[in-house]
Design an enzyme around this catalytic site. Structure first.
Site, PDB file in Angstrom:
ATOM      1  N   CYS A  11       6.509 -26.741 -41.929  1.00 16.97           N
ATOM      2  CA  CYS A  11       6.276 -27.958 -41.840  1.00 16.97           C
ATOM      3  C   CYS A  11       6.093 -28.638 -40.432  1.00 16.97           C
ATOM      4  O   CYS A  11       5.579 -29.308 -39.953  1.00 16.97           O
ATOM      5  CB  CYS A  11       7.087 -28.865 -42.543  1.00 16.97           C
ATOM      6  SG  CYS A  11       8.747 -28.325 -42.631  1.00 16.97           S
TER       7      CYS A  11
ATOM      8  N   GLN B  41      14.758 -33.066 -38.365  1.00 19.49           N
ATOM      9  CA  GLN B  41      14.122 -32.754 -39.445  1.00 19.49           C
ATOM     10  C   GLN B  41      14.774 -33.301 -40.957  1.00 19.49           C
ATOM     11  O   GLN B  41      15.849 -33.389 -41.071  1.00 19.49           O
ATOM     12  CB  GLN B  41      14.115 -31.101 -39.910  1.00 19.49           C
ATOM     13  CG  GLN B  41      13.013 -30.542 -38.681  1.00 19.49           C
ATOM     14  CD  GLN B  41      13.068 -28.976 -38.844  1.00 19.49           C
ATOM     15  OE1 GLN B  41      13.093 -28.403 -37.734  1.00 19.49           O
ATOM     16  NE2 GLN B  41      12.710 -28.475 -40.173  1.00 19.49           N
TER      17      GLN B  41
ATOM     18  N   ARG C 279      18.745 -30.797 -38.489  1.00 20.16           N
ATOM     19  CA  ARG C 279      18.503 -31.482 -39.582  1.00 20.16           C
ATOM     20  C   ARG C 279      19.298 -32.793 -39.379  1.00 20.16           C
ATOM     21  O   ARG C 279      20.468 -32.791 -39.055  1.00 20.16           O
ATOM     22  CB  ARG C 279      19.198 -30.580 -40.745  1.00 20.16           C
ATOM     23  CG  ARG C 279      19.218 -31.375 -41.979  1.00 20.16           C
ATOM     24  CD  ARG C 279      17.646 -31.220 -42.773  1.00 20.16           C
ATOM     25  NE  ARG C 279      17.631 -29.770 -43.201  1.00 20.16           N
ATOM     26  CZ  ARG C 279      16.301 -29.097 -43.158  1.00 20.16           C
ATOM     27  NH1 ARG C 279      15.418 -29.695 -43.241  1.00 20.16           N
ATOM     28  NH2 ARG C 279      16.296 -27.897 -43.507  1.00 20.16           N
TER      29      ARG C 279
ATOM     30  N   HIS D  24       9.527 -35.491 -40.884  1.00 23.01           N
ATOM     31  CA  HIS D  24      10.140 -34.841 -39.846  1.00 23.01           C
ATOM     32  C   HIS D  24       9.689 -35.644 -38.312  1.00 23.01           C
ATOM     33  O   HIS D  24       8.576 -35.836 -38.184  1.00 23.01           O
ATOM     34  CB  HIS D  24       9.656 -33.309 -39.734  1.00 23.01           C
ATOM     35  CG  HIS D  24      10.323 -32.449 -40.658  1.00 23.01           C
ATOM     36  ND1 HIS D  24      11.167 -32.884 -41.578  1.00 23.01           N
ATOM     37  CD2 HIS D  24      10.355 -31.099 -40.783  1.00 23.01           C
ATOM     38  CE1 HIS D  24      11.537 -31.900 -42.380  1.00 23.01           C
ATOM     39  NE2 HIS D  24      10.938 -30.808 -42.045  1.00 23.01           N
TER      40      HIS D  24
END
Ligand code: HSE
Length: 374
Positions: free
Chosen positions: A137, A164, A270, A277
């Site tokens: 992604c 993310q 993260r 994202h």
């Protein structure tokens, strides 16, 4: 019409795929067959489309899968590992379209991101390649964001520092993030009403909960709400995470026809957002060009790039997961020349991880295969 078998349509990426396909009327151009890994024999989902099979088909039944011209799976890597080779060994010669990463770097597969690599797709198709895999992604979202610069061969290297969302880790992780948020709030909700309580005491209480055994972290293993996790995917034992490794390797596989290869590296982190994202890119350009020209080139990259002016109000309101989630927009902003090295610019970009980051490239690949017709 092509027989298309759907696997993993109930999961998160699968349901985003199906919703987009219904919204775009894609089902009218194919014969859909719905498979299930756990509920074969049960009824089809209640969507307003023409079903070819009455009941769900066993997704592990190689004979049934072999009847398909195209199999499209959002079921995940474990399913691909279990079924793909068996199906190919049985002699099946159809197209396999996959959202999972297992087959991405294989020689006989193409990472699909057609606005960028239609040429690679066409060349591979003509050579008889039949395995089409959605990219990581962050890679897909970054390439769409800097598409204009790539077309002009302006990029020497990119350092991508990612922010993310929980969705990249899966549906359970999204739920866990919300549960964590709720747990933190519940632990201090009474205190928050009392305006004279010291915020540091309230924070201490929240921290104590987050670091206690009572905090819900079965999936993330550590708190994500009120925290961040500076590691995504496996440890490659060389200081790099697998997610970071994918940056360069997948990018250059996608760019293999019609573009020069570029260097990509950075840290993947993260954070506690839900499904978009973000990435802070430092880009070394091959030449010194005015910022207005850079803005124009980036903005003209493709129809999904939404250039956000580099000012406080626009950035706060338009260049965020809250502004972009659920949309196909690739927001690109904070573009400026950095006072570090000549030709270095900053770019901040945000895109929906479930749309362009996962479902959209494979939805479009399915359309391409149906149009090509073989
Ligand atoms: N690996 C990505 C993430 C999602 O964990 O956010 C899938 O590309």
């Amino acid at each position: 019409m092509k027989k298309v078998g759907f696997i993993g349509w109930r999961g998160m990426v699968g349901s985003v795929l199906i919703k987009s396909m219904i919204d775009e009327s894609d089902f009218k151009n194919l014969e859909p067959y719905f498979f299930s890994t756990s509920q074969a024999g049960q009824k089809n989902p209640e969507w307003n489309i023409k079903y070819k099979n009455e009941l769900l088909i066993d997704a592990y039944n190689i004979e049934e899968l072999s009847k398909m011209d195209i199999v499209i799976t959002c079921q995940g890597g474990e399913y691909t590992d279990k079924v793909f080779s068996k199906l190919r060994k049985s002699g099946w010669n159809g197209h396999w379209v996959d959202a999972a990463s297992s087959l991405r770097m294989k020689k006989d597969s193409v990472i699909v991101l057609d606005p960028i690599n239609q040429l690679s797709i066409d060349e591979a198709y003509d050579k008889g390649i039949k395995n089409w895999v959605g990219g990581n992604c962050t890679v897909s979202l970054m390439l769409l964001a800097i598409h204009g610069l790539l077309k002009e061969d302006l990029v020497e290297w990119v350092s991508s520092m990612t922010y993310q969302a929980a969705s990249g880790a899966g549906a359970k992780n999204m739920r866990e993030l919300l549960l964590q948020m709720g747990q933190i709030y519940s632990s201090v909700s009474d205190d928050l009403i009392q305006k004279d309580l010291n915020i540091l005491d309230i924070d201490g209480k929240a921290m104590a909960l987050m670091n206690s055994g009572n905090f819900q972290k079965d999936n993330f293993k550590v708190p994500l709400a009120g925290n961040l996790i500076p590691w995504i995917d496996e440890d490659l034992n060389n200081g790099q995470s697998r997610e970071e490794w994918k940056g360069q390797s997948e990018t250059n596989k996608i760019l293999s026809s019609g573009f020069k290869s570029i260097k990509v590296d950075g840290l993947c982190v993260r954070i506690g957002t839900m499904r978009s994202h973000a990435q802070a890119l430092t880009i070394k350009l091959k030449k010194n060009i005015p910022i207005e020209t850079i803005n124009k080139i980036i903005s003209n990259g493709n129809q999904w790039v939404k250039l956000i002016q580099n000012d406080k109000k626009s950035s706060m309101n338009l260049l965020s997961p809250a502004a972009v989630s659920g949309k196909l927009d690739i927001a690109v902003g904070r573009i400026r020349k950095l006072d570090i090295e000549e030709n270095c610019i900053s770019v901040f970009t945000v895109g929906d991880q479930l749309l362009w980051g996962a479902a959209e490239p494979i939805r479009r690949m399915l359309k391409i295969l149906i149009k090509k017709g073989r």
